[in-house]
Design an enzyme around this catalytic site. Structure first.
Site, PDB file in Angstrom:
ATOM      1  N   HIS A 115     -10.072   0.791   2.795  1.00 37.04           N
ATOM      2  CA  HIS A 115      -9.682   2.100   3.329  1.00 37.04           C
ATOM      3  C   HIS A 115     -10.880   2.863   3.891  1.00 37.04           C
ATOM      4  O   HIS A 115     -10.737   3.667   4.818  1.00 37.04           O
ATOM      5  CB  HIS A 115      -8.983   2.944   2.263  1.00 37.04           C
ATOM      6  N   HIS A 136      -9.186  -3.918  -1.856  1.00 36.59           N
ATOM      7  CA  HIS A 136      -8.146  -3.188  -1.122  1.00 36.59           C
ATOM      8  C   HIS A 136      -8.576  -1.738  -0.892  1.00 36.59           C
ATOM      9  O   HIS A 136      -8.507  -1.236   0.234  1.00 36.59           O
ATOM     10  CB  HIS A 136      -6.827  -3.232  -1.912  1.00 36.59           C
ATOM     11  N   GLU A 137      -9.018  -1.083  -1.955  1.00 33.60           N
ATOM     12  CA  GLU A 137      -9.396   0.328  -1.826  1.00 33.60           C
ATOM     13  C   GLU A 137     -10.616   0.496  -0.940  1.00 33.60           C
ATOM     14  O   GLU A 137     -10.686   1.435  -0.141  1.00 33.60           O
ATOM     15  CB  GLU A 137      -9.612   0.953  -3.204  1.00 33.60           C
ATOM     16  N   CYS A 169       0.858  -1.185   0.000  1.00 33.44           N
ATOM     17  CA  CYS A 169       0.000   0.000   0.000  1.00 33.44           C
ATOM     18  C   CYS A 169       0.890   1.230   0.000  1.00 33.44           C
ATOM     19  O   CYS A 169       1.956   1.225   0.619  1.00 33.44           O
ATOM     20  CB  CYS A 169      -0.892  -0.014   1.239  1.00 33.44           C
TER      21      CYS A 169
END
Length: 106
Positions: free
Chosen positions: A100, A96-97, A55
């Site tokens: 966040h 993954h995004e 990341c």
């Protein structure tokens, strides 16, 4: 979208909140295309697997759980509802995004 484009040599996705924008927006690079997703929601997932990811916010890689195939409801850049099916690397980047949004870093 501009921030992702400026960093595409070492970045394939970005969440708005990671650059100081308190919005549920991600953008992913899929080949030559940059796909924005506003308020994405994963509606289906299958093929759970373990992997490692890096990341921009951290050094190195860390283990994480992902799904090989996902379906996502989201609004496009014109705020029109969309439904997409993603697999492989694109699915991994989206997951993954979206992590966040929940304050999760790999």
């Amino acid at each position: 979208m501009d921030t992702l484009k400026a960093n595409m040599d070492h970045c394939v996705g970005m969440a708005a909140n990671m650059i100081g924008e308190r919005k549920r927006i991600i953008v992913i690079a899929a080949g030559p295309f940059v796909i924005p997703m506003v308020n994405p929601v994963i509606t289906r997932k299958s093929g759970k697997y373990e992997t490692e990811e890096g990341c921009l916010s951290l050094e190195g890689v860390r283990p994480c759980t992902r799904y090989k195939e996902i379906e996502v409801d989201f609004l496009d850049k014109d705020f029109k509802p969309q439904h997409g099916k993603y697999s492989g690397f694109a699915a991994q980047v989206i997951q993954h995004e979206m992590d966040h949004f929940e304050g999760l870093l790999v």
